[in-house]
Design an enzyme around this catalytic site. Structure first.
Site, PDB file in Angstrom:
ATOM      1  N   GLU A  26     -10.516  -8.310   6.283  1.00 16.70           N
ATOM      2  CA  GLU A  26     -11.706  -7.560   5.839  1.00 16.70           C
ATOM      3  C   GLU A  26     -12.952  -8.437   5.671  1.00 16.70           C
ATOM      4  OE1 GLU A  26     -10.213  -5.987   1.992  1.00 16.70           O
ATOM      5  OE2 GLU A  26     -11.802  -7.156   1.057  1.00 16.70           O
TER       6      GLU A  26
ATOM      7  N   ARG B 238      -4.720  -5.936  -2.219  1.00 20.26           N
ATOM      8  CA  ARG B 238      -5.299  -6.972  -1.366  1.00 20.26           C
ATOM      9  C   ARG B 238      -4.697  -6.837   0.035  1.00 20.26           C
ATOM     10  NH1 ARG B 238      -8.775  -7.328  -4.463  1.00 20.26           N
ATOM     11  NH2 ARG B 238      -9.605  -9.122  -5.581  1.00 20.26           N
TER      12      ARG B 238
HETATM   13  P1  NAD Z   1      -2.640  -7.201 -13.358  1.00 21.58           P
HETATM   14  O1  NAD Z   1      -2.548  -8.679 -13.383  1.00 21.58           O
HETATM   15  O2  NAD Z   1      -2.958  -6.453 -14.612  1.00 21.58           O
HETATM   16  O3  NAD Z   1      -1.244  -6.609 -12.806  1.00 21.58           O
HETATM   17  C1  NAD Z   1      -0.562  -7.125 -11.717  1.00 21.58           C
HETATM   18  C2  NAD Z   1       0.915  -6.811 -11.900  1.00 21.58           C
HETATM   19  O4  NAD Z   1       1.587  -7.276 -10.733  1.00 21.58           O
HETATM   20  C3  NAD Z   1       1.542  -7.505 -13.111  1.00 21.58           C
HETATM   21  O5  NAD Z   1       2.270  -6.591 -13.898  1.00 21.58           O
HETATM   22  C4  NAD Z   1       2.443  -8.556 -12.498  1.00 21.58           C
HETATM   23  O6  NAD Z   1       3.617  -8.830 -13.255  1.00 21.58           O
HETATM   24  C5  NAD Z   1       2.801  -7.887 -11.164  1.00 21.58           C
HETATM   25  N1  NAD Z   1       3.269  -8.848 -10.181  1.00 21.58           N
HETATM   26  C6  NAD Z   1       2.903 -10.141 -10.022  1.00 21.58           C
HETATM   27  N2  NAD Z   1       3.597 -10.696  -9.012  1.00 21.58           N
HETATM   28  C7  NAD Z   1       4.422  -9.732  -8.549  1.00 21.58           C
HETATM   29  C8  NAD Z   1       5.401  -9.713  -7.533  1.00 21.58           C
HETATM   30  N3  NAD Z   1       5.700 -10.798  -6.807  1.00 21.58           N
HETATM   31  N4  NAD Z   1       6.064  -8.559  -7.314  1.00 21.58           N
HETATM   32  C9  NAD Z   1       5.810  -7.450  -8.073  1.00 21.58           C
HETATM   33  N5  NAD Z   1       4.904  -7.420  -9.061  1.00 21.58           N
HETATM   34  C10 NAD Z   1       4.225  -8.550  -9.286  1.00 21.58           C
HETATM   35  O7  NAD Z   1      -3.659  -6.852 -12.201  1.00 21.58           O
HETATM   36  P2  NAD Z   1      -4.458  -5.482 -11.997  1.00 21.58           P
HETATM   37  O8  NAD Z   1      -5.725  -5.534 -12.758  1.00 21.58           O
HETATM   38  O9  NAD Z   1      -3.527  -4.335 -12.193  1.00 21.58           O
HETATM   39  O10 NAD Z   1      -4.872  -5.615 -10.462  1.00 21.58           O
HETATM   40  C11 NAD Z   1      -3.894  -5.606  -9.439  1.00 21.58           C
HETATM   41  C12 NAD Z   1      -4.561  -6.035  -8.143  1.00 21.58           C
HETATM   42  O11 NAD Z   1      -5.494  -5.021  -7.745  1.00 21.58           O
HETATM   43  C13 NAD Z   1      -5.421  -7.305  -8.272  1.00 21.58           C
HETATM   44  O12 NAD Z   1      -4.657  -8.471  -8.090  1.00 21.58           O
HETATM   45  C14 NAD Z   1      -6.438  -7.127  -7.171  1.00 21.58           C
HETATM   46  O13 NAD Z   1      -5.933  -7.790  -6.023  1.00 21.58           O
HETATM   47  C15 NAD Z   1      -6.460  -5.621  -6.917  1.00 21.58           C
HETATM   48  N6  NAD Z   1      -7.774  -5.011  -7.204  1.00 21.58           N
HETATM   49  C16 NAD Z   1      -8.367  -4.258  -6.244  1.00 21.58           C
HETATM   50  C17 NAD Z   1      -9.597  -3.653  -6.477  1.00 21.58           C
HETATM   51  C18 NAD Z   1     -10.296  -2.778  -5.453  1.00 21.58           C
HETATM   52  O14 NAD Z   1     -11.501  -2.563  -5.556  1.00 21.58           O
HETATM   53  N7  NAD Z   1      -9.575  -2.241  -4.477  1.00 21.58           N
HETATM   54  C19 NAD Z   1     -10.222  -3.849  -7.715  1.00 21.58           C
HETATM   55  C20 NAD Z   1      -9.578  -4.608  -8.682  1.00 21.58           C
HETATM   56  C21 NAD Z   1      -8.353  -5.184  -8.421  1.00 21.58           C
END
Ligand code: NAD
Length: 327
Positions: A261, A232
């Site tokens: 964005e 994000r």
């Molecule tokens: P997820 O919830 O499976 O994993 C997120 C991880 O981040 C978890 O392991 C959590 O413990 C960790 N986390 C939470 N807070 C944290 C912190 N303060 N410091 C370090 N780690 C922390 O999510 P995901 O499915 O892996 O997705 C991750 C992110 O990717 C989403 O939140 C979304 O913003 C982004 N995303 C982007 C796209 C794209 O098209 N570019 C698509 C899907 C998701």
């Protein structure tokens, strides 16, 4: 259910129509915000994407208009005031994991392109320029890659970079036991960033992670390292990253997401003057590669998003447990 679907493009219509389980969907091209929320009158639910906004003011109108369900057709939910929605009795559902590989593979594409400069070679060759000058990259093999956030996408990314023979350092508030067992070294944010050749962000945007990458954390980076953000935009303080690029502290930047964005991405401004000076500056760097939030954009992910979106809606209609409810 009558569903107002915001921020839609031809590809959203195609996949949502294909997997619709019998709901009345209205496709609206405009984003949901304070100017467009009036359009929700007469609908039962809203279906939104990453740059639609649901804050307190918008929730008040949604409540008045009789909206009973907020359906996110994405994983991140930083754009929705979930606690106020819950207070108003409007459940928020999302698609938690549609294809983590889609985003992880896109992060890898950004790394490889920035490193081996295939985008520049493509243009050069088309102009009859077969020179290799300034196209030199580095081996990823045995380099240290820092993975910030090892959830679904972070894990898929670790799998990919392991195949490249990289050393993997990770930071997560909930370290993953299986990854640890497989040799991923968890540490503090500082330890993880230290000496990393590439830093890839895969954690959600929330109060804790807002501007995680800023002037101070950039000082912890190895000189000339690469930063990749497919998570994000708000995770990175853009103005600080521009300074780090200018000084050479940051050697490469790959972004699929950008702080501002919402006013730019998913639209064609090729004949307009870009008013956002920060992105204009970023675009001017030779070592910056920006894509327009396309990490999710594969056939497999679009199918899964549509399937899970209708599963969420059907569960609500049939009074079943909302397994993908947020908060
Ligand atoms: P997820 O919830 O499976 O994993 C997120 C991880 O981040 C978890 O392991 C959590 O413990 C960790 N986390 C939470 N807070 C944290 C912190 N303060 N410091 C370090 N780690 C922390 O999510 P995901 O499915 O892996 O997705 C991750 C992110 O990717 C989403 O939140 C979304 O913003 C982004 N995303 C982007 C796209 C794209 O098209 N570019 C698509 C899907 C998701």
């Amino acid at each position: 259910m009558k569903i107002a679907t915001f921020s839609t493009h031809q590809y959203d219509e195609q996949y949502l129509n294909q997997f619709n389980t019998g709901h009345e969907i209205t496709f609206l091209e405009v984003p949901l915000n304070e100017q467009t929320v009036a359009l929700t009158a007469g609908f039962d639910a809203v279906c939104i994407f990453v740059n639609d906004l649901i804050n307190v003011a918008i929730l008040k109108v949604l409540k008045t208009n009789g909206i009973k369900l907020i359906v996110l057709r994405c994983a991140g939910f930083n754009n929705v005031d979930v606690s106020t929605a819950n207070e108003y009795g409007i459940p928020v559902v999302r698609v938690p994991a549609y294809s983590p590989e889609a985003v992880a593979e896109h992060a890898m594409a950004l790394i490889l392109t920035l490193n081996r400069k295939t985008h520049k070679a493509y243009n050069r060759i088309r102009e009859g320029n077969f020179s290799l000058e300034k196209l030199m990259g580095f081996n990823l093999h045995e380099r240290k890659i820092a993975v910030i956030g090892t959830g679904s996408i972070g894990k898929a990314f670790c799998k990919i970079i392991r195949g490249f023979g990289c050393e993997i350092a990770a930071y997560d508030i909930f370290p993953d036991a299986a990854l640890k067992e497989s040799g991923v070294v968890y540490g503090t944010l500082e330890e993880t960033l230290k000496d990393a050749d590439v830093v890839s962000l895969h954690c959600p945007l929330n109060e804790e992670t807002h501007h995680l990458i800023n002037e101070n954390t950039l000082k912890l980076f190895k000189q000339g390292a690469m930063l990749i953000n497919t998570s994000r935009g708000g995770l990175v303080k853009t103005i600080d990253v521009i300074e780090a690029l200018k000084s050479g502290q940051l050697g490469y930047l790959g972004l699929d997401v950008y702080e501002q964005e919402a006013t730019l991405f998913f639209r064609d401004f090729s004949e307009d003057v870009i008013q956002d000076d920060l992105i204009a500056r970023l675009i001017s760097f030779p070592n910056v590669l920006i894509t327009s939030h396309q990490g999710f954009f594969t056939k497999e992910a679009m199918e899964q998003i549509a399937v899970t979106t209708f599963e969420n809606i059907d569960a609500f209609v049939n009074g079943k447990e909302l397994v993908n409810r947020v908060g």
